[in-house]
Design a protein around this motif. Structure first.
Motif, mmCIF file in Angstrom:
data_model
loop_
_atom_site.group_PDB
_atom_site.id
_atom_site.type_symbol
_atom_site.label_atom_id
_atom_site.label_comp_id
_atom_site.label_asym_id
_atom_site.label_seq_id
_atom_site.Cartn_x
_atom_site.Cartn_y
_atom_site.Cartn_z
ATOM 1 N N LEU A 95 0.852 -1.191 0.000
ATOM 2 C CA LEU A 95 0.000 0.000 0.000
ATOM 3 C C LEU A 95 0.888 1.241 0.000
ATOM 4 O O LEU A 95 1.852 1.314 0.775
ATOM 5 C CB LEU A 95 -0.879 0.053 1.257
ATOM 6 C CG LEU A 95 -1.957 -1.019 1.459
ATOM 7 C CD1 LEU A 95 -2.643 -0.814 2.815
ATOM 8 C CD2 LEU A 95 -3.000 -0.986 0.335
ATOM 9 N N GLN A 99 -3.032 5.078 -0.073
ATOM 10 C CA GLN A 99 -3.882 3.881 -0.009
ATOM 11 C C GLN A 99 -4.047 3.404 1.437
ATOM 12 O O GLN A 99 -5.089 2.860 1.802
ATOM 13 C CB GLN A 99 -3.277 2.762 -0.862
ATOM 14 C CG GLN A 99 -3.277 3.087 -2.342
ATOM 15 C CD GLN A 99 -2.469 2.090 -3.150
ATOM 16 O OE1 GLN A 99 -1.345 1.743 -2.794
ATOM 17 N NE2 GLN A 99 -3.049 1.618 -4.252
ATOM 18 N N LYS A 120 -8.303 0.010 5.712
ATOM 19 C CA LYS A 120 -7.793 -0.803 4.599
ATOM 20 C C LYS A 120 -6.793 -1.849 5.127
ATOM 21 O O LYS A 120 -6.819 -3.019 4.741
ATOM 22 C CB LYS A 120 -7.125 0.133 3.584
ATOM 23 C CG LYS A 120 -6.589 -0.526 2.368
ATOM 24 C CD LYS A 120 -7.683 -0.873 1.399
ATOM 25 C CE LYS A 120 -7.142 -1.652 0.211
ATOM 26 N NZ LYS A 120 -8.188 -2.343 -0.536
ATOM 27 N N GLU A 123 -8.644 -4.544 7.066
ATOM 28 C CA GLU A 123 -9.361 -5.425 6.119
ATOM 29 C C GLU A 123 -8.408 -6.507 5.574
ATOM 30 O O GLU A 123 -8.731 -7.685 5.544
ATOM 31 C CB GLU A 123 -9.774 -4.557 4.931
ATOM 32 C CG GLU A 123 -11.159 -4.738 4.373
ATOM 33 C CD GLU A 123 -11.369 -3.664 3.314
ATOM 34 O OE1 GLU A 123 -10.912 -3.881 2.168
ATOM 35 O OE2 GLU A 123 -11.928 -2.600 3.652
#
Ligand code: ADP
Ligand code: ASP
Ligand code: MG
Length: 405
Positions: A95, A99, A120, A123
Motif C-alpha cells: 500500500l 492507499q 484498509k 481489512e
C-alpha cells in the motif's frame, strides 16, 4: 497472537538479496501466528539521489513536485517486498501512503501525520495478508502527495503501530540498538538495553538519527512500545519505555552531535525593544526553524544577535537577514556553516549538579572553543567548530564514564 509492526530502514532493503532476508524475517513472524504490518524505506541512497536529480534543474525545486519525486523511493521497495513474499507463497499486499490513508498536513517535505484511517490495513489483515506499507509518505486533505521529513519512515511505522494499537513497533536498522553515542563515530559507544521516551526524544532532537524525532513523540503520546534492533541478526536491541526509577542514577546517558546547523550573526544591532522580533519574524514567516538564540547587551547601546538555522535553509535565511540588517541599521551580517552542536543528555541531570562545568572543562582541556551554549532540564548543548566534532564526542563519552569496559 500479537499484532507486530516491523519497519525496515534503507540499508535493510538496499538490494534484492537484503529484501529477501527481510521477507524471511517477516515470514517467520507471520508463521508464529502474528499479524504483521511492514513499513519500508527507500533503498539506501535513493532518496539522496532523487534530491540531487531535482537539484540539477534548480537549487530550490517546487516543494510539491519534489515530494512527488521523493515518494517514488518507497513506492519501489514496498511492492518489491510484497512480490518477494508472494514468491514464497505468502499473501502480501503493498500500500502506498494514500492507499493506507495516511493523512498529513500540507507542509511538503516535512509534513505531519494528522490521522490514519486503518480500515484498509485491517481489512487486509483480517484476510491474513501481510501488509507492506511505503514509509515516509502520505497525502494531504487536497489529495497532494506529501513526505514526512528525512528519516520519516520511522514515523510512518510508529504512527501505524499507534493507529492499529499494535503490541510492538520493531525498528530494524543497520546498528543493533540505541547506543550511548553514534557507534559509527565512537568505537567505545555502549548499547543501551532500555531507554526512556524522554531521553531518546532529546537525543533524536539533537541529531541521533537512529529514530526520527516525530516517531518518538508519537510513541510517547500513544504509549507504543518501540524495539530498535538490527535486521542482520536475531539479537535483542533497545526497548524504548516509560521512565523507570533506576534511570535517574545515571547522570548522562548519551552524547549526540548535529552538523546540520549554521550560525547567523547580526552585528551592532541597536539595543532596543522589538529588535529580536524584527530579526526573527521574517525567518518564522519563511517557515525556517530557529534552534539556538544568543543576544548580549553592551554598554554602547548596540548588541550582537546570533541564532542558528538548519544548514539547508542557510542561504534563504542569509538573504532575509541582509534585508533586515538594512531595515534596522545593523552593521553587518556574518554567517558560519562550519559549526557542530555537541550535546549530552540524561534524565539524571535533573538531580545532579556540576554537569555543565564538567562538559566545559573537558572541552577546554583540549582547546575546543565553545561558540554557543544552551540547556534544558535533561540536556546541555555546545556549538563548536565542526572540525572538532568527532574528537569532542569521544572526549565527552569518556569524561562521563560511558565508554564500554
Ligand atoms: P535507517 O536507514 O535504518 O533508518 P539511519 O541511518 O536513519 O538508519 O539510522 C541509523 C544510524 O543512526 C546508525 O547507522 C548510526 O550511525 C546513527 N546513530 C546516531 N546516533 C546513534 C545512537 N545513539 N545509537 C545508534 N545509532 C546512532
Ligand atoms: N527514504 C527517506 C529518507 O531517506 C525516509 C527514511 O528512510 O526513513 O529520508
Ligand atoms: Mg532512519
Amino acid at each position: 497472537m500479537s499484532l507486530i509492526v516491523q519497519k525496515f530502514g534503507g540499508t535493510s532493503v538496499a538490494n534484492l538479496e537484503r529484501i529477501s532476508n527481510v521477507a524471511k524475517r517477516v515470514a517467520k513472524t507471520f508463521d508464529e501466528g502474528h499479524d504483521v504490518v511492514v513499513i519500508v524505506s527507500a533503498m539506501s541512497g535513493v532518496t539522496d539521489n532523487l534530491i540531487k536529480l531535482a537539484n540539477q534543474i534548480t537549487e530550490l525545486p517546487d516543494k510539491r513536485e519534489l515530494d512527488v519525486i521523493l515518494a517514488t523511493g518507497e513506492q519501489v521497495t514496498a511492492p518489491l517486498l510484497a512480490i518477494t513474499l508472494q514468491n514464497m507463497n505468502y499473501s502480501a499486499t503493498s500500500l502506498l501512503g494514500f492507499q493506507a490513508e495516511i493523512l498529513t498536513d500540507g507542509a511538503y517535505g516535512n509534513a505531519r501525520i494528522v490521522g490514519i484511517s486503518a480500515n484498509k490495513i485491517k481489512e487486509l489483515l483480517e484476510k491474513r495478508n501481510i501488509v507492506v506499507v511505503a514509509g515516509f509518505q502520505g497525502w494531504d486533505s487536497s489529495g497532494n502527495i506529501t513526505t514526512l521529513g528525512r528519516g520519516g519512515s520511522d514515523t510512518s511505522g510508529v504512527a501505524i503501530a499507534a493507529a492499529l494499537k499494535a503490541d510492538v513497533c520493531e525498528i530494524y536498522t543497520d546498528v543493533d540498538g540505541i547506543y550511548t553515542t553514534d557507534p559509527n563515530v565512537c568505537s567505545k559507544a555502549k548499547k543501551i538495553n532500555r531507554i526512556s521516551y524522554e531521553e531518546i526524544l532529546e537525543m533524536a532532537s539533537l541529531g541521533a538519527k537512529v529514530l526520527q524525532i516525530r516517531s518518538v513523540e508519537i510513541a510517547k503520546n500513544f504509549n507504543v512500545p518501540v524495539h530498535v534492533r538490527t535486521s542482520f541478526s536475531e539479537e535483542e536491541g533497545t526497548m524504548v519505555v516509560n521512565e523507570e526509577p533506576e534511570m535517574e542514577r545515571v547522570v548522562v546517558t548519551g552524547v549526540t552531535y548535529n552538523k546540520n546547523e549554521a550560525r547567523i550573526t547580526l552585528k551592532n544591532v541597536p539595543d532596543q525593544p522589538g529588535i529580536a522580533a524584527k530579526i526573527l519574524s521574517p525567518i518564522s514567516d519563511a517557515s525556517i526553524v530557529v534552534d539556538m538564540i544568543i543576544q548580549n547587551t553592551k554598554d554602547s547601546g548596540e548588541t550582537d544577535f546570533t541564532f542558528t538555522v538548519p544548514k539547508a535553509e542557510f542561504k534563504r535565511a542569509m538573504d532575509i537577514e541582509n534585508r533586515v540588517a538594512k531595515d534596522i541599521s545593523a552593521k553587518e551580517v556574518a554567517g558560519d556553516t562550519n559549526i557542530s552542536k555537541i550535546s549530552i543528555t540524561g534524565v539524571g541531570m535533573r538531580s545532579h549538579s556540576g554537569v555543565a562545568v564538567k562538559m566545559f572543562t573537558t572541552l577546554a582541556k583540549e582547546n575546543i572553543n565553545i561558540l554557543m551554549i544552551s540547556t534544558s532540564e535533561i540536556r546541555i548543548s555546545c556549538v563548536i567548530d565542526e572540525k572538532y566534532t568527532e574528537k569532542a564526542v569521544q572526549l565527552l563519552h569518556t569524561a562521563f564514564g560511558l565508554d564500554k569496559q
